[in-house]
Scaffold this motif. Structure first.
Motif, PDB file in Angstrom:
ATOM      1  N   THR A  61      10.504  -4.069 -10.272  1.00  0.00           N
ATOM      2  CA  THR A  61       9.255  -2.821 -10.423  1.00  0.00           C
ATOM      3  C   THR A  61      10.184  -1.516 -10.240  1.00  0.00           C
ATOM      4  OG1 THR A  61       7.766  -4.334  -9.317  1.00  0.00           O
ATOM      5  CG2 THR A  61       7.215  -2.120  -9.935  1.00  0.00           C
ATOM      6  N   TYR A  62       9.743  -0.600 -11.159  1.00  0.00           N
ATOM      7  CA  TYR A  62      10.331   0.658 -11.272  1.00  0.00           C
ATOM      8  C   TYR A  62       9.261   1.585 -11.621  1.00  0.00           C
ATOM      9  CZ  TYR A  62      10.909   0.089 -16.348  1.00  0.00           C
ATOM     10  OH  TYR A  62      10.772   0.088 -17.771  1.00  0.00           O
ATOM     11  N   SER A  63       9.241   3.021 -11.247  1.00  0.00           N
ATOM     12  CA  SER A  63       8.240   3.974 -11.738  1.00  0.00           C
ATOM     13  C   SER A  63       9.342   5.159 -12.166  1.00  0.00           C
ATOM     14  CB  SER A  63       7.553   4.418 -10.541  1.00  0.00           C
ATOM     15  OG  SER A  63       6.615   3.496 -10.223  1.00  0.00           O
ATOM     16  N   LEU A  64       8.682   5.731 -13.355  1.00  0.00           N
ATOM     17  CA  LEU A  64       9.276   7.193 -14.029  1.00  0.00           C
ATOM     18  C   LEU A  64       8.357   8.190 -13.430  1.00  0.00           C
ATOM     19  CD1 LEU A  64      10.667   6.017 -17.301  1.00  0.00           C
ATOM     20  CD2 LEU A  64      12.215   6.882 -15.295  1.00  0.00           C
ATOM     21  N   TYR A  65       8.764   9.252 -12.797  1.00  0.00           N
ATOM     22  CA  TYR A  65       7.900  10.524 -12.483  1.00  0.00           C
ATOM     23  C   TYR A  65       8.284  11.546 -13.375  1.00  0.00           C
ATOM     24  CZ  TYR A  65       7.329   7.443  -8.680  1.00  0.00           C
ATOM     25  OH  TYR A  65       6.994   6.258  -7.915  1.00  0.00           O
TER      26      TYR A  65
ATOM     27  N   THR B 187      12.100  11.679 -11.657  1.00  0.00           N
ATOM     28  CA  THR B 187      12.789  10.658 -10.820  1.00  0.00           C
ATOM     29  C   THR B 187      12.423   9.392 -11.418  1.00  0.00           C
ATOM     30  OG1 THR B 187      12.518  12.171  -8.754  1.00  0.00           O
ATOM     31  CG2 THR B 187      12.747   9.656  -8.365  1.00  0.00           C
ATOM     32  N   LEU B 188      13.424   8.402 -11.254  1.00  0.00           N
ATOM     33  CA  LEU B 188      13.298   7.091 -11.545  1.00  0.00           C
ATOM     34  C   LEU B 188      13.296   6.139 -10.136  1.00  0.00           C
ATOM     35  CD1 LEU B 188      13.326   4.085 -12.943  1.00  0.00           C
ATOM     36  CD2 LEU B 188      15.989   4.369 -12.916  1.00  0.00           C
ATOM     37  N   ARG B 189      12.257   5.508  -9.826  1.00  0.00           N
ATOM     38  CA  ARG B 189      12.124   4.774  -8.781  1.00  0.00           C
ATOM     39  C   ARG B 189      12.144   3.490  -8.818  1.00  0.00           C
ATOM     40  NH1 ARG B 189       8.192   2.779  -4.283  1.00  0.00           N
ATOM     41  NH2 ARG B 189       6.425   3.578  -5.912  1.00  0.00           N
TER      42      ARG B 189
ATOM     43  N   ALA C 257       0.734  -1.196   0.233  1.00  0.00           N
ATOM     44  CA  ALA C 257      -0.096   0.055  -0.010  1.00  0.00           C
ATOM     45  C   ALA C 257       0.841   1.341  -0.179  1.00  0.00           C
ATOM     46  CB  ALA C 257      -0.991  -0.088   1.207  1.00  0.00           C
ATOM     47  N   LEU C 258       1.843   1.061   0.623  1.00  0.00           N
ATOM     48  CA  LEU C 258       3.011   2.476   0.626  1.00  0.00           C
ATOM     49  C   LEU C 258       3.437   2.578  -0.560  1.00  0.00           C
ATOM     50  CD1 LEU C 258       3.987   4.847   2.371  1.00  0.00           C
ATOM     51  CD2 LEU C 258       6.261   3.261   2.957  1.00  0.00           C
ATOM     52  N   HIS C 259       3.578   1.266  -1.449  1.00  0.00           N
ATOM     53  CA  HIS C 259       4.264   1.710  -2.882  1.00  0.00           C
ATOM     54  C   HIS C 259       3.252   2.459  -3.585  1.00  0.00           C
ATOM     55  CE1 HIS C 259       8.294  -0.204  -2.893  1.00  0.00           C
ATOM     56  NE2 HIS C 259       7.587  -1.441  -2.515  1.00  0.00           N
ATOM     57  N   MET C 260       1.861   2.118  -3.671  1.00  0.00           N
ATOM     58  CA  MET C 260       0.957   2.609  -4.162  1.00  0.00           C
ATOM     59  C   MET C 260       0.664   4.141  -3.849  1.00  0.00           C
ATOM     60  SD  MET C 260      -0.348   0.152  -5.735  1.00  0.00           S
ATOM     61  CE  MET C 260       1.306  -0.903  -5.509  1.00  0.00           C
ATOM     62  N   ALA C 261       1.012   4.396  -2.782  1.00  0.00           N
ATOM     63  CA  ALA C 261       0.957   5.839  -2.175  1.00  0.00           C
ATOM     64  C   ALA C 261       1.967   6.594  -2.710  1.00  0.00           C
ATOM     65  CB  ALA C 261       0.715   6.014  -0.585  1.00  0.00           C
ATOM     66  N   LEU C 262       3.361   6.034  -2.657  1.00  0.00           N
ATOM     67  CA  LEU C 262       4.480   6.947  -3.233  1.00  0.00           C
ATOM     68  C   LEU C 262       4.300   7.123  -4.675  1.00  0.00           C
ATOM     69  CD1 LEU C 262       7.168   4.813  -1.370  1.00  0.00           C
ATOM     70  CD2 LEU C 262       6.937   7.121  -0.946  1.00  0.00           C
ATOM     71  N   ASP C 263       3.898   6.359  -5.342  1.00  0.00           N
ATOM     72  CA  ASP C 263       3.592   6.390  -6.745  1.00  0.00           C
ATOM     73  C   ASP C 263       2.846   7.956  -7.065  1.00  0.00           C
ATOM     74  OD1 ASP C 263       5.152   4.917  -8.353  1.00  0.00           O
ATOM     75  OD2 ASP C 263       3.468   3.723  -9.033  1.00  0.00           O
ATOM     76  N   GLN C 264       1.570   8.106  -6.460  1.00  0.00           N
ATOM     77  CA  GLN C 264       0.831   9.192  -6.442  1.00  0.00           C
ATOM     78  C   GLN C 264       1.605  10.332  -5.852  1.00  0.00           C
ATOM     79  OE1 GLN C 264      -3.331   8.858  -5.217  1.00  0.00           O
ATOM     80  NE2 GLN C 264      -3.513  11.039  -4.942  1.00  0.00           N
ATOM     81  N   VAL C 265       2.114  10.220  -4.709  1.00  0.00           N
ATOM     82  CA  VAL C 265       2.850  11.392  -3.893  1.00  0.00           C
ATOM     83  C   VAL C 265       4.107  11.916  -4.701  1.00  0.00           C
ATOM     84  CG1 VAL C 265       4.543  12.213  -1.996  1.00  0.00           C
ATOM     85  CG2 VAL C 265       2.457  10.799  -1.648  1.00  0.00           C
TER      86      VAL C 265
END
Length: 349
Positions: free
Chosen positions: A187-191, A133-135, A112-120
């Motif tokens: 798993t990674y995210s780009l913002y 940012t790349l996470r 759930a914190l991963h989901m929240a971090l994506d939005q934040v």
């Protein structure tokens, strides 16, 4: 106006163009592509000159294609890529290296914190308080992550999920369900600011944002390509799936889950839709649909991640960073108020 577009798996297309009274004027297309005959480049510029500046990339590409001499051969470039480069010029798009990219790679965190971090983090980039940012994610526990518009009961066998201690969370982006176990996925995210994908449709931006991954996989000896709309695949099978969300604040969230290893039997017991997809295609096991990176490379997961990060850094630059106290505090709040609530998780029952 100046715009650039790196064709996924191809070459760089550059468009310099003026807009006068709503029409394209003095277009100049260039790049490191290959084209025969030489006159084809002049034909492209001629086809662009005088077009309405409001045309979409696909429409511009169609006009370019119609204006090419018979028998034209293009390598590393397409007519539609020219249209995208022109649209990016008109939209004042930014390039990867126009930004100082940051890297976040924190210790394991709960789903759930991963989901929240994506939005934040996407909101912070959109507001200009954080650079692009790349996470890279690390998972503290197993999870099923369902897409924003998926039905909870249709996707997940709740009893099996409880049996295996799998937490079910819903992300803010669309797409399909992901089965995750610590150590078995990358798993990674780009913002990114919206300017990075300006002039592109959703479909076009998927491949554009993950072109670097194809390069990283190539260095690992894997011939991979993008399978529209949102899969990365190889000769051996699917490697990854992507999802994307464009926020009202102007940021783009693009995240990808890659299979490093897989417990196919457990996945099919937890995911309902997984069983149906396998059955529909007459495939005996999920392992024939997804071919993990562990088998394809023989490398430890940590080494693959390190080499992916190094590849990104070599292409675009990357500065080590971490979550701020304010970002983590807000993510904790989002997790408690939204991403762990039945109202969100079961918003599509």
């Amino acid at each position: 106006m100046h715009g650039e577009y790196k064709v996924p798996g191809g070459k760089l297309v550059v468009a310099d163009v003026d807009v006068v009274d709503g029409l394209l004027r003095r277009p100049r297309i260039s790049g490191d592509f290959f084209m025969e005959p030489d006159e084809a480049l002049e034909a492209i510029n001629a086809a662009l000159d005088g077009l309405p500046a409001g045309l979409e990339a696909r429409e511009i590409g169609a006009r370019v294609q119609a204006g090419l001499p018979a028998g034209t051969v293009m390598l590393g470039i397409t007519a539609e890529a020219v249209g995208i480069a022109v649209r990016r010029a008109i939209a004042h798009a930014s390039d990867w290296r126009d930004h100082e990219w940051r890297l976040i790679h924190e210790p394991p965190q709960e789903p759930a914190l991963h989901m929240a971090l994506d939005q934040v983090l996407a909101e912070e980039v959109g507001a200009g308080r954080r650079p692009p940012t790349l996470r890279v994610w690390e998972w503290a526990s197993p999870a099923v992550v369902i897409g924003s518009f998926q039905s909870l009961r249709n996707e997940v066998d709740a009893e099996e999920a409880r049996r295996y201690g799998v937490e079910v969370v819903r992300r803010v982006s669309g797409g399909g369900a992901m089965f995750v176990e610590p150590g078995n996925t990358i798993t990674y995210s780009l913002y990114a600011p919206g300017s990075l994908v300006a002039g592109m449709s959703f479909a076009e931006s998927y491949a554009f944002l993950d072109d670097w991954v194809l390069g990283a996989l190539g260095e690992l000896g894997i011939r991979a390509w993008y399978q529209p709309l949102n899969d990365i695949t190889s000769d051996e099978g699917k490697i990854a799936g992507a999802a994307q969300k464009r926020l009202a604040g102007g940021a783009v969230l693009h995240h990808v889950t890659m299979s490093y290893d897989i417990d196919a039997a457990k996945m099919l017991r937890v995911l309902r839709i997984g069983r149906e997809k396998i059955s529909d295609k007459g495939i005996a096991s999920a392992a024939k649909r997804v071919d993990p990176l562990r088998r394809q490379t023989g490398l430890p997961r940590e080494e693959i991640i390190d080499r992916m990060i190094a590849h990104f850094r070599s292409r675009y630059g990357l500065v080590a960073d971490g979550l701020t106290e304010d970002e983590l505090r807000l993510a904790d709040k989002y997790a408690a108020d939204k991403f762990t609530t039945p109202e969100w998780t079961a918003r599509v029952p």
